[in-house]
Design an enzyme around this catalytic site. Structure first.
Site, PDB file in Angstrom:
ATOM      1  N   ARG A 101       0.786  -1.045  -0.041  1.00  0.00           N
ATOM      2  CA  ARG A 101       0.070   0.065  -0.164  1.00  0.00           C
ATOM      3  C   ARG A 101       0.896   1.268  -0.078  1.00  0.00           C
ATOM      4  O   ARG A 101       0.472   2.091  -0.875  1.00  0.00           O
ATOM      5  CB  ARG A 101      -0.994  -0.056   1.218  1.00  0.00           C
ATOM      6  N   ALA A 102       1.996   0.993   0.861  1.00  0.00           N
ATOM      7  CA  ALA A 102       2.726   2.462   1.043  1.00  0.00           C
ATOM      8  C   ALA A 102       3.595   2.753  -0.294  1.00  0.00           C
ATOM      9  O   ALA A 102       3.644   3.766  -0.972  1.00  0.00           O
ATOM     10  CB  ALA A 102       3.649   2.256   2.017  1.00  0.00           C
ATOM     11  N   VAL A 151       2.590   1.780  -3.420  1.00  0.00           N
ATOM     12  CA  VAL A 151       1.708   2.414  -4.423  1.00  0.00           C
ATOM     13  C   VAL A 151       1.404   3.862  -4.142  1.00  0.00           C
ATOM     14  O   VAL A 151       1.446   4.624  -5.112  1.00  0.00           O
ATOM     15  CB  VAL A 151       0.240   1.378  -4.383  1.00  0.00           C
ATOM     16  N   GLY A 202      15.691 -15.554   0.597  1.00  0.00           N
ATOM     17  CA  GLY A 202      15.821 -16.046  -0.564  1.00  0.00           C
ATOM     18  C   GLY A 202      15.310 -15.024  -1.686  1.00  0.00           C
ATOM     19  O   GLY A 202      15.821 -14.903  -2.911  1.00  0.00           O
ATOM     20  N   ASP A 213      10.734 -14.684   9.828  1.00  0.00           N
ATOM     21  CA  ASP A 213      11.996 -15.262  10.629  1.00  0.00           C
ATOM     22  C   ASP A 213      13.038 -14.377  11.276  1.00  0.00           C
ATOM     23  O   ASP A 213      13.802 -14.591  11.974  1.00  0.00           O
ATOM     24  CB  ASP A 213      12.774 -16.063   9.611  1.00  0.00           C
ATOM     25  N   ILE A 255       0.238 -21.306  11.111  1.00  0.00           N
ATOM     26  CA  ILE A 255      -0.727 -20.625  11.917  1.00  0.00           C
ATOM     27  C   ILE A 255       0.025 -18.982  12.420  1.00  0.00           C
ATOM     28  O   ILE A 255      -0.518 -17.999  12.282  1.00  0.00           O
ATOM     29  CB  ILE A 255      -0.985 -21.374  13.298  1.00  0.00           C
TER      30      ILE A 255
HETATM   31  O1  F6P Z   1      10.465 -17.916   5.975  1.00  0.00           O
HETATM   32  C1  F6P Z   1       9.364 -18.278   6.263  1.00  0.00           C
HETATM   33  C2  F6P Z   1       9.006 -19.439   6.888  1.00  0.00           C
HETATM   34  O2  F6P Z   1       7.529 -19.406   7.483  1.00  0.00           O
HETATM   35  C3  F6P Z   1       9.791 -20.133   7.661  1.00  0.00           C
HETATM   36  O3  F6P Z   1       9.890 -19.928   9.269  1.00  0.00           O
HETATM   37  C4  F6P Z   1       9.445 -21.574   7.380  1.00  0.00           C
HETATM   38  O4  F6P Z   1      10.714 -22.514   7.791  1.00  0.00           O
HETATM   39  C5  F6P Z   1       9.318 -21.590   5.997  1.00  0.00           C
HETATM   40  O5  F6P Z   1       8.748 -20.033   5.541  1.00  0.00           O
HETATM   41  C6  F6P Z   1       8.071 -22.350   5.397  1.00  0.00           C
HETATM   42  O6  F6P Z   1       7.741 -22.489   4.179  1.00  0.00           O
HETATM   43  P1  F6P Z   1       6.618 -22.930   3.316  1.00  0.00           P
HETATM   44  O7  F6P Z   1       5.609 -22.036   3.775  1.00  0.00           O
HETATM   45  O8  F6P Z   1       6.981 -22.813   1.792  1.00  0.00           O
HETATM   46  O9  F6P Z   1       6.123 -24.425   3.718  1.00  0.00           O
END
Ligand code: F6P
Length: 323
Positions: free
Chosen positions: A21-22, A24, A104, A127, A254
């Site tokens: 949003r920010a 855009v 990544g 993370d 979750i």
């Molecule tokens: O990088 C975020 C994350 O939720 C990690 O904590 C976890 O290991 C991974 O993605 C899970 O990946 P996916 O949603 O592809 O199963």
């Protein structure tokens, strides 16, 4: 009018929508024409663009997930996939790309930058393992979700004098487990950054009960050598050493699905705007994060392929307080 594209990539994180949003709204305010890219790098490779105006990003600041969609795109790691993505940016006459994502995704952003694109990353992953930033978009909300679960588990643990192992996400980084563990008053915290023997965990739990505790909570990071599965296996065979009942809960995805809290909405808003400012000043090849409470750039090259570990000083603090 200069074009600016924005995509979200990798695991969704609460606050990504605030950042979109920010980008855009600040982008339009700074005179850019803003395009969204659907489904992360996969959409970029396929040319899945959509024009975004201020109304298109209305009513999303409070939503978890990402309205643009996201993928974990293996194709961008190949030279042909990267070339196709660069070709789409050229064909659409898009001189600037903003990538909202984690490790990544920023490694992919660096590959595009090296290939000739002008890219700005926005630090976003639950993370909090991204080099160059104190905190990433989504981490705080994910910790709050884990914390609520821990608080609930303590209620049932105390009622039945049980111990609970709670596994939280974080990939190879223990930040989520460490903060949720300290804030949740865990008796034991297990993170990848500190080697932990399961027999030490058993001893710590026995001691906790010997000191008169009615419950014991072990918060483990999924990336630890002894995560929930490994501990379940170990104590399945050596359960008698615990001296009381153990239950295992794996929180899993979750933690990612929560509505962003105020902090992540603000962080997404500030970093999205900072990324647009960087584009307006032609500062490319960077990731925008937060250091000492202020938006701060780190070169993409320094971020790509690296991981920021959890602050182990907090681990020592947690041990001192779990008495
Ligand atoms: O990088 C975020 C994350 O939720 C990690 O904590 C976890 O290991 C991974 O993605 C899970 O990946 P996916 O949603 O592809 O199963």
């Amino acid at each position: 009018m200069q074009r600016l594209a924005v995509l979200t990539s990798g695991g969704d994180a609460p606050g990504m929508n605030a950042a979109t949003r920010a980008v855009v709204r600040a982008g339009i305010a700074r005179g850019f024409e803003v395009l969204g890219v659907r489904h992360g790098y996969t959409g970029l490779i396929q040319g899945d663009f959509l024009p975004l105006g201020p109304r298109d990003v209305g009513g999303i600041i409070q939503l978890g997930g990402t309205m643009l969609g996201t993928t974990r795109c293996e194709e961008l790691r190949t030279s042909s996939g990267c070339a196709r993505a660069l070709g789409q940016l050229r064909a659409q006459r898009i001189p600037a790309l903003i990538v909202i994502g984690g490790n990544g995704s920023q490694t992919g952003a660096w590959e595009l930058q090296r290939g000739g694109a002008s890219v700005i990353g926005v630090a976003s992953t639950i993370d909090n393992d991204l080099h160059g930033t104190d905190i990433t978009i989504g981490a705080t909300t994910a910790i709050d979700v884990a914390l609520e679960a821990i608080d609930r588990l303590r209620v049932t643990a105390a009622s039945l004098n049980r111990a609970f192992v709670v596994e939280v996400m974080g990939r190879h980084c223990g930040h989520l487990a460490l903060i949720a563990g300290i804030a949740g008053g865990a008796e034991v915290i297990v993170i990848p950054e500190v080697e932990t023997d399961p027999e030490t965990i058993a001893l710590q739990l026995r001691n906790a009960y010997a000191r008169g505790k009615s419950h014991a909570i072990v918060v483990v990071a999924e990336g630890a050598k002894y995560n929930a599965q490994a501990l379940a296996h170990h104590f399945g065979e050596h359960g008698e050493r615990l001296g009381f009942d153990l239950r295992i809960t794996k929180l899993g995805h979750i933690q990612r699905g929560g509505a962003p809290g105020a902090f992540d909405r603000m962080l997404g808003t500030l970093l999205g705007t900072a990324a647009v400012d960087a584009a307006a000043q032609s500062r490319f090849g960077i990731v925008v994060g937060m250091r000492d409470g202020k938006a701060a750039d780190t070169p993409l090259q320094e971020v790509a392929g690296k991981m920021k570990p959890a602050d182990v000083r907090l681990f020592d603090l947690a041990q001192m307080l779990a008495t």
